[in-house]
Design a protein around this motif. Structure first.
Motif, PDB file in Angstrom:
ATOM      1  N   ASP A  50       0.802  -1.217   0.000  1.00 25.93           N
ATOM      2  CA  ASP A  50       0.000   0.000   0.000  1.00 25.93           C
ATOM      3  C   ASP A  50       0.836   1.269   0.000  1.00 25.93           C
ATOM      4  O   ASP A  50       0.347   2.352   0.311  1.00 25.93           O
ATOM      5  N   THR A 128       5.538  -1.395  -2.742  1.00 24.00           N
ATOM      6  CA  THR A 128       4.686  -1.157  -3.910  1.00 24.00           C
ATOM      7  C   THR A 128       5.108  -2.084  -5.037  1.00 24.00           C
ATOM      8  O   THR A 128       6.247  -2.560  -5.078  1.00 24.00           O
ATOM      9  N   TYR A 168      -8.493  -4.383   2.684  1.00 25.02           N
ATOM     10  CA  TYR A 168      -9.478  -3.458   2.127  1.00 25.02           C
ATOM     11  C   TYR A 168      -9.366  -2.048   2.696  1.00 25.02           C
ATOM     12  O   TYR A 168     -10.314  -1.259   2.593  1.00 25.02           O
ATOM     13  N   ALA A 170      -8.001   0.638   1.715  1.00 25.32           N
ATOM     14  CA  ALA A 170      -8.219   1.731   0.765  1.00 25.32           C
ATOM     15  C   ALA A 170      -9.692   1.905   0.410  1.00 25.32           C
ATOM     16  O   ALA A 170     -10.074   2.947  -0.140  1.00 25.32           O
ATOM     17  N   LYS A 174     -16.034   3.974   1.833  1.00 21.28           N
ATOM     18  CA  LYS A 174     -16.436   4.414   0.493  1.00 21.28           C
ATOM     19  C   LYS A 174     -17.714   3.701   0.045  1.00 21.28           C
ATOM     20  O   LYS A 174     -18.002   2.586   0.470  1.00 21.28           O
ATOM     21  N   ALA A 182     -11.841   2.021  -5.716  1.00 18.49           N
ATOM     22  CA  ALA A 182     -10.916   1.545  -4.688  1.00 18.49           C
ATOM     23  C   ALA A 182     -10.749   0.031  -4.768  1.00 18.49           C
ATOM     24  O   ALA A 182      -9.620  -0.486  -4.676  1.00 18.49           O
ATOM     25  N   ILE A 186      -7.360  -2.409  -5.550  1.00 20.99           N
ATOM     26  CA  ILE A 186      -6.894  -3.433  -4.611  1.00 20.99           C
ATOM     27  C   ILE A 186      -6.739  -4.783  -5.295  1.00 20.99           C
ATOM     28  O   ILE A 186      -5.691  -5.427  -5.208  1.00 20.99           O
TER      29      ILE A 186
END
Length: 391
Positions: A50, A128, A168, A170, A174, A182, A186
């Motif tokens: 992330d 990343t 989850y 991110a 939402k 989002a 993911i």
């Protein structure tokens, strides 16, 4: 040169809850100084892609050259290393790809330092993707040895609800289009399988809980020997729940090999379903009790109606058209032909509500995450997100 390659093993990355507890300082010397950082195992780093800054310790396996390829000899560059929690690791899904930038190549590049293979290395910076694979990029510090002892990874045990909050993060809070965006970000980070590897994956993901030598067929509900896969009468083969002609993606690596929508099924039942959309009604399917079909649609048995719906919704979120594959989307039609559309959406949403995820489906989702693709079906973990996105 003799060039050996390590390709994906038949197990995927472990499920690891990320433990952020131990603050350490990176050793000085050839590596330079670094600020305090959290020390993770490779498994923990793979579960935390992330962008956070962290320190990771692992053994050098080789030089990554592609998402699922790592050279263990005949090195061609000094620009990257693959590390793992075990010095003898062969599965790329359990390796972290570490970028080796110019500042570190003289010490940590494998072309110039082939004897580095098998030694322990510690690196610090952003977690990343690299080579479209779990990675650590632009290291601000690298050192030989383990530095501080990494926090141990927990034993992978599927949670009853199958909802890892960290995965989850991110998407938290939402709804609607923002949630959709989002979730796509993911779940698009995954290990991609070949079509041949799908055979082995399905023998694991769809194993009969009452008989580990068998798999459960999706529509038929029959428990059948894992070894009876093939193309003959009463064999089982690989059913594309999102029919591959709906978008014309075939069996090429990508949507055609995504195990989240591939299931074992009797050869003749698979053929009968063909590329039909999903809807209610029709005549009974003799070899699949509880299933019905007509000229343009197929209705699965009650026990897997929700499973089918959640697989279709997963495909729509995972494949949005931005990575070279069609933009898959459910609609309310049963006349979609070769368009990258599949229906009937209103019925799929109703099935998602009526048939919530059971233990078999939750285990399957966890198994794909841990051992095969490293991504999850969010609608198995959160069925309520379907209505949030599609109403």
């Amino acid at each position: 040169m003799n060039m050996k390659r390590v390709t994906r093993s038949r197990s995927g990355r472990m499920f690891a809850a990320v433990v952020l507890a131990v603050a350490v300082a990176i050793p000085l010397g050839v590596t330079g100084a670094a600020s305090a950082a959290t020390t993770l195992t490779v498994a923990q780093a793979l579960a935390a892609q992330d962008g956070r800054t962290a320190t990771v310790t692992g053994y050098v396996i080789g030089q990554p050259t592609a998402t699922d390829t790592v050279l263990t000899s005949g090195f061609t560059a000094d620009t990257a290393i693959a590390i793992a929690d075990q010095a003898g690791e062969t599965g790329t899904a359990r390796m972290l790809y570490v970028q080796v930038t110019a500042a570190w190549r003289s010490t940590f590049g494998l072309l110039g330092n082939p004897s580095l293979r098998g030694r322990q290395v510690t690196a610090t910076d952003a977690l990343t993707a690299y080579f479209s694979h779990g990675g650590l990029k632009n290291p601000s510090a690298m050192s030989l040895g383990g530095g501080a002892t990494p926090s141990p990874s927990p034993t992978p045990t599927p949670a009853p609800t199958g909802t890892p909050d960290a995965y989850y993060a991110a998407a938290a809070g939402k709804t609607g289009p923002a949630l959709r965006t989002a979730l796509h970000g993911i779940i698009r980070v995954q290990t991609k399988l070949s079509y041949d590897q799908v055979w082995d994956a399905l023998k694991d993901t769809d194993q009969d809980p009452a008989n580990p030598a068998n798999v459960i067929l999706l529509y038929s509900g029959r428990s059948q020997s894992k070894s009876s896969n093939g193309g003959g009468a009463n064999d089982w083969n690989r059913e594309h729940v999102w029919a591959k002609s709906h978008g014309d993606f075939g069996t090429a690596t990508g949507p055609g090999t995504d195990v989240h929508h591939l299931r074992p099924e009797d050869v003749s039942v698979n053929s009968l379903r063909g590329n039909k959309d999903f809807d209610a009604g029709g005549g009974a399917v003799a070899e699949a009790p509880g299933c019905y079909t007509d000229a343009d649609s197929f209705e699965p048995r009650d026990a897997v109606k929700g499973d089918v719906a959640r697989m279709i919704l997963y495909m729509a979120i995972r494949y949005e058209g931005g990575d070279g594959w069609p933009d898959l989307e459910p609609n309310d039609s049963v006349s979609n032909g070769s368009a990258p559309r599949l229906g009937r959406l209103s019925k799929l949403l109703a099935w998602n509500d009526q048939d919530p995820p059971d233990a078999f489906e939750q285990r399957r989702n966890q198994r794909i995450y841990e051992r095969w693709q490293g991504n999850r079906n969010p609608f198995v973990d959160h069925p309520e997100w379907a209505r949030s996105i599609w109403g």
